[in-house]
Write a protein that holds these residues in place. Structure first.
Motif, PDB file in Angstrom:
ATOM      1  N   GLY A 150       0.826  -1.205   0.000  1.00 62.44           N
ATOM      2  CA  GLY A 150       0.000   0.000   0.000  1.00 62.44           C
ATOM      3  C   GLY A 150       0.855   1.247   0.000  1.00 62.44           C
ATOM      4  O   GLY A 150       1.959   1.269   0.562  1.00 62.44           O
ATOM      5  N   THR A 151       0.344   2.273  -0.664  1.00 63.01           N
ATOM      6  CA  THR A 151       1.057   3.539  -0.682  1.00 63.01           C
ATOM      7  C   THR A 151       0.042   4.676  -0.552  1.00 63.01           C
ATOM      8  O   THR A 151      -1.012   4.657  -1.182  1.00 63.01           O
ATOM      9  N   GLN A 152       0.373   5.640   0.268  1.00 61.07           N
ATOM     10  CA  GLN A 152      -0.537   6.749   0.519  1.00 61.07           C
ATOM     11  C   GLN A 152      -0.414   7.788  -0.581  1.00 61.07           C
ATOM     12  O   GLN A 152       0.697   8.200  -0.936  1.00 61.07           O
ATOM     13  N   VAL A 153      -1.552   8.195  -1.098  1.00 61.69           N
ATOM     14  CA  VAL A 153      -1.630   9.322  -2.023  1.00 61.69           C
ATOM     15  C   VAL A 153      -2.526  10.364  -1.373  1.00 61.69           C
ATOM     16  O   VAL A 153      -3.672  10.071  -1.021  1.00 61.69           O
ATOM     17  N   THR A 154      -1.991  11.542  -1.198  1.00 56.66           N
ATOM     18  CA  THR A 154      -2.747  12.641  -0.597  1.00 56.66           C
ATOM     19  C   THR A 154      -2.774  13.803  -1.581  1.00 56.66           C
ATOM     20  O   THR A 154      -1.725  14.233  -2.050  1.00 56.66           O
ATOM     21  N   VAL A 155      -3.977  14.265  -1.877  1.00 58.29           N
ATOM     22  CA  VAL A 155      -4.146  15.361  -2.826  1.00 58.29           C
ATOM     23  C   VAL A 155      -4.681  16.567  -2.074  1.00 58.29           C
ATOM     24  O   VAL A 155      -5.763  16.512  -1.488  1.00 58.29           O
ATOM     25  N   SER A 156      -3.924  17.627  -2.092  1.00 56.32           N
ATOM     26  CA  SER A 156      -4.351  18.845  -1.407  1.00 56.32           C
ATOM     27  C   SER A 156      -5.072  19.772  -2.375  1.00 56.32           C
ATOM     28  O   SER A 156      -4.778  19.786  -3.573  1.00 56.32           O
ATOM     29  N   SER A 157      -5.982  20.522  -1.838  1.00 56.25           N
ATOM     30  CA  SER A 157      -6.774  21.426  -2.692  1.00 56.25           C
ATOM     31  C   SER A 157      -6.102  22.776  -2.848  1.00 56.25           C
ATOM     32  O   SER A 157      -5.141  23.097  -2.199  1.00 56.25           O
TER      33      SER A 157
END
Length: 122
Positions: free
Chosen positions: A115-122
């Motif tokens: 698993g790998t975290q993907v975080t998308v900021s606005s």
């Protein structure tokens, strides 16, 4: 046994693109490899899968996939990739690659990456 190692992921801004990689090793032949994701508080969701020794690639019939996510593979490198474009905050999730010995159309794949975290900021 099959071992899957994922690379890629991280923090990006809305509208950015990102490519995840997944490399398999082991002695077992797999039929398909796929990508899944799990957003906070939500169930695991199928993104798509590719038949390892064939040309077929399948995608979830979901709005979040269409036109933005593309799966590819490199047989020589024992790797599959997930290209994600126009990322949005709702794409924030842990992304998993997986491999199955018999089928692509299953939520119960035999082997899973870390698993790998993907975080998308606005």
């Amino acid at each position: 046994q099959v071992h899957l190692v994922q690379t890629g992921g991280g923090l990006v801004q809305a509208g950015d693109s990102l490519r995840l990689s997944c490399t398999k090793s082991g002695t077992v032949n797999v039929y398909a490899m796929g990508w899944f994701r799990q957003a906070p508080g939500k169930e695991l969701a199928f993104i798509g899968a590719t038949v390892w020794s064939g040309a077929d690639t399948y995608y979830a019939d979901s709005d979040f996939v269409k036109g933005r996510f593309t799966i590819s593979k490199d047989i020589a490198k024992n790797s599959i990739y997930l290209q994600m474009n126009s990322l949005q905050p709702e794409d924030t999730a842990v992304y998993y690659c997986a491999a199955d010995e018999n089928d692509w159309n299953s939520i119960n794949y035999d082997y899973w990456g870390q698993g790998t975290q993907v975080t998308v900021s606005s």
